[in-house]
Design a protein around this motif. Sequence first.
Motif, PDB file in Angstrom:
ATOM      1  N   LYS A  12       0.859  -1.121   0.097  1.00 43.72           N
ATOM      2  CA  LYS A  12       0.083  -0.144   0.093  1.00 43.72           C
ATOM      3  C   LYS A  12       0.738   1.187  -0.149  1.00 43.72           C
ATOM      4  CE  LYS A  12      -2.425  -1.229   3.683  1.00 43.72           C
ATOM      5  NZ  LYS A  12      -3.640  -1.311   4.660  1.00 43.72           N
ATOM      6  N   ALA A  13       2.174   1.220   0.592  1.00 43.48           N
ATOM      7  CA  ALA A  13       2.959   2.267   0.734  1.00 43.48           C
ATOM      8  C   ALA A  13       3.268   2.704  -0.645  1.00 43.48           C
ATOM      9  CB  ALA A  13       4.197   2.237   1.654  1.00 43.48           C
ATOM     10  N   MET A  14       3.727   1.626  -1.466  1.00 40.82           N
ATOM     11  CA  MET A  14       4.209   1.842  -2.699  1.00 40.82           C
ATOM     12  C   MET A  14       3.048   2.320  -3.611  1.00 40.82           C
ATOM     13  SD  MET A  14       7.264  -0.833  -3.164  1.00 40.82           S
ATOM     14  CE  MET A  14       6.369  -2.291  -2.465  1.00 40.82           C
ATOM     15  N   ILE A  15       1.931   1.798  -3.780  1.00 45.52           N
ATOM     16  CA  ILE A  15       0.912   1.813  -4.770  1.00 45.52           C
ATOM     17  C   ILE A  15       0.339   3.498  -4.459  1.00 45.52           C
ATOM     18  CG2 ILE A  15      -1.524   1.195  -5.245  1.00 45.52           C
ATOM     19  CD1 ILE A  15      -0.515  -1.663  -4.644  1.00 45.52           C
ATOM     20  N   ALA A  16       0.325   3.645  -3.162  1.00 48.62           N
ATOM     21  CA  ALA A  16      -0.118   5.123  -2.926  1.00 48.62           C
ATOM     22  C   ALA A  16       0.745   6.301  -3.593  1.00 48.62           C
ATOM     23  CB  ALA A  16      -0.148   5.370  -1.470  1.00 48.62           C
ATOM     24  N   PHE A  17       1.840   6.021  -3.993  1.00 45.60           N
ATOM     25  CA  PHE A  17       2.740   7.034  -4.507  1.00 45.60           C
ATOM     26  C   PHE A  17       2.894   6.651  -5.887  1.00 45.60           C
ATOM     27  CE2 PHE A  17       3.144   7.773  -0.019  1.00 45.60           C
ATOM     28  CZ  PHE A  17       3.491   9.209   0.023  1.00 45.60           C
ATOM     29  N   LEU A  18       2.305   5.964  -6.586  1.00 47.12           N
ATOM     30  CA  LEU A  18       2.284   5.802  -8.078  1.00 47.12           C
ATOM     31  C   LEU A  18       1.698   6.872  -8.845  1.00 47.12           C
ATOM     32  CD1 LEU A  18       1.420   1.888  -8.384  1.00 47.12           C
ATOM     33  CD2 LEU A  18       3.751   3.031  -8.511  1.00 47.12           C
ATOM     34  N   SER A  19       1.990   7.127  -9.946  1.00 51.09           N
ATOM     35  CA  SER A  19       1.177   7.939 -10.633  1.00 51.09           C
ATOM     36  C   SER A  19      -0.251   7.463 -11.010  1.00 51.09           C
ATOM     37  CB  SER A  19       1.775   8.305 -12.403  1.00 51.09           C
ATOM     38  OG  SER A  19       1.661   7.059 -13.002  1.00 51.09           O
ATOM     39  N   ASP A  20      -0.955   8.424 -11.256  1.00 48.32           N
ATOM     40  CA  ASP A  20      -2.552   8.090 -11.361  1.00 48.32           C
ATOM     41  C   ASP A  20      -2.576   6.956 -12.487  1.00 48.32           C
ATOM     42  OD1 ASP A  20      -3.091  10.009  -9.612  1.00 48.32           O
ATOM     43  OD2 ASP A  20      -3.836  11.546 -11.281  1.00 48.32           O
ATOM     44  N   GLU A  21      -2.066   6.853 -13.357  1.00 48.96           N
ATOM     45  CA  GLU A  21      -2.208   5.756 -14.376  1.00 48.96           C
ATOM     46  C   GLU A  21      -1.578   4.623 -13.935  1.00 48.96           C
ATOM     47  OE1 GLU A  21      -0.876   4.583 -19.132  1.00 48.96           O
ATOM     48  OE2 GLU A  21      -0.403   6.562 -18.144  1.00 48.96           O
ATOM     49  N   ALA A  22      -0.391   4.877 -13.292  1.00 51.27           N
ATOM     50  CA  ALA A  22       0.116   3.432 -12.909  1.00 51.27           C
ATOM     51  C   ALA A  22      -0.551   2.906 -11.858  1.00 51.27           C
ATOM     52  CB  ALA A  22       1.520   3.648 -12.433  1.00 51.27           C
ATOM     53  N   GLN A  23      -1.296   3.551 -10.527  1.00 48.18           N
ATOM     54  CA  GLN A  23      -2.032   3.329  -9.660  1.00 48.18           C
ATOM     55  C   GLN A  23      -3.190   2.554 -10.140  1.00 48.18           C
ATOM     56  OE1 GLN A  23      -4.558   5.471  -6.307  1.00 48.18           O
ATOM     57  NE2 GLN A  23      -2.252   5.786  -5.836  1.00 48.18           N
ATOM     58  N   ALA A  24      -3.692   3.044 -11.121  1.00 48.39           N
ATOM     59  CA  ALA A  24      -5.025   2.421 -11.727  1.00 48.39           C
ATOM     60  C   ALA A  24      -4.699   1.036 -12.081  1.00 48.39           C
ATOM     61  CB  ALA A  24      -5.604   3.298 -12.914  1.00 48.39           C
ATOM     62  N   ASN A  25      -3.581   1.131 -12.963  1.00 48.31           N
ATOM     63  CA  ASN A  25      -3.217  -0.295 -13.281  1.00 48.31           C
ATOM     64  C   ASN A  25      -2.754  -1.216 -12.429  1.00 48.31           C
ATOM     65  OD1 ASN A  25      -3.253   0.591 -16.069  1.00 48.31           O
ATOM     66  ND2 ASN A  25      -1.241   0.988 -16.008  1.00 48.31           N
ATOM     67  N   ALA A  26      -2.014  -0.570 -11.202  1.00 53.52           N
ATOM     68  CA  ALA A  26      -1.958  -1.682 -10.099  1.00 53.52           C
ATOM     69  C   ALA A  26      -3.148  -2.255  -9.302  1.00 53.52           C
ATOM     70  CB  ALA A  26      -0.814  -0.908  -9.140  1.00 53.52           C
ATOM     71  N   LEU A  27      -4.272  -1.190  -9.234  1.00 55.69           N
ATOM     72  CA  LEU A  27      -5.218  -1.707  -8.396  1.00 55.69           C
ATOM     73  C   LEU A  27      -5.908  -2.502  -9.497  1.00 55.69           C
ATOM     74  CD1 LEU A  27      -6.516   1.849  -7.372  1.00 55.69           C
ATOM     75  CD2 LEU A  27      -5.493   0.010  -5.895  1.00 55.69           C
ATOM     76  N   ALA A  28      -5.969  -2.600 -10.507  1.00 59.63           N
ATOM     77  CA  ALA A  28      -6.941  -3.369 -11.520  1.00 59.63           C
ATOM     78  C   ALA A  28      -6.236  -4.948 -11.378  1.00 59.63           C
ATOM     79  CB  ALA A  28      -6.476  -3.084 -13.195  1.00 59.63           C
ATOM     80  N   GLN A  29      -4.892  -5.052 -10.960  1.00 64.13           N
ATOM     81  CA  GLN A  29      -4.007  -6.315 -10.899  1.00 64.13           C
ATOM     82  C   GLN A  29      -4.377  -6.980  -9.644  1.00 64.13           C
ATOM     83  OE1 GLN A  29       0.019  -6.267 -12.875  1.00 64.13           O
ATOM     84  NE2 GLN A  29      -0.468  -3.994 -13.147  1.00 64.13           N
ATOM     85  N   GLN A  30      -4.979  -6.449  -8.568  1.00 59.74           N
ATOM     86  CA  GLN A  30      -5.009  -7.095  -7.341  1.00 59.74           C
ATOM     87  C   GLN A  30      -6.346  -7.984  -7.274  1.00 59.74           C
ATOM     88  OE1 GLN A  30      -2.514  -6.051  -5.163  1.00 59.74           O
ATOM     89  NE2 GLN A  30      -2.046  -4.751  -6.869  1.00 59.74           N
TER      90      GLN A  30
END
Length: 262
Positions: A147-165
């Motif tokens: 969560k610490a890393m995902i929180a500081f991703l760019s908006d696009e990268a965060q959306a991609n990370a959330l979609a992979q969970q």
Amino acid sequence: MNTQAPRQGDGTIGKALDVLDLIAGLERPVRFSELLSLSSHPKATLYRLVQTLTNLGMLRYDVDRQTYAPGLRLVRLAHAAWRQSSLAPIARAHIDALSEAVGETIHLAQLDGGQVLYVDKRNAAEPLELFSQAGKVGPGYCTGVGKAMIAFLSDEAQANALAQQAYFAHTAHTHTSAESLAAELADIRRDGIAYDREEHEPGIICVAVPILSDMGRSIGALSITTSTARKSLSDLTALAPHLQSTARDIAEAAANWQFPSQ
């Protein structure tokens, strides 16, 4: 039963990597029959890939047991990649000092495709039995470092990370949707601190912070992990300044290194 979804457009190299991923992920030698039951590839294709990888030293075949395991050439390549792209060598002295100061389990992690790759670990003075080990991959959505890393991703990268969970409910405290996780990520980005509130393993809690580049992007994360029998979340919050100081030191030491950007 096949568990791997076929991938399009990767060609022979992509198929070979599928096989290597599958065998490495099992963490034990595997017979061809079991590999076939787990792979999406037809028998003839899988056999050809396994034979080629064995001939190239990427896999090792045990004639007596008739099993396949990662080969020495793959191990050498993995070690080279580890030295060049992992935070572990840079952070080693810093997490040694942090471990000595707090006496609890320390995790160093990086993000890989939305998931957590544990790259180093220091056990507590009284070790705990934990899922995490250096080299293991864990979920991003229910771990403090994730969560610490995902929180500081760019908006696009965060959306991609959330979609992979997977959003599998490991415990009663686990986030089970992208929406509930996103709300917490906003708090983490504001405060710079993340927690695992028994979300991945019952009775296990942690406080985590991102390791940030000069551009404010996470190149890794650091956590202090313990059990609810030893400490409370408030106790861990009191240790957060040690964690943040160490994360800044690691970021400074890593400033002249190139890491995969998220």
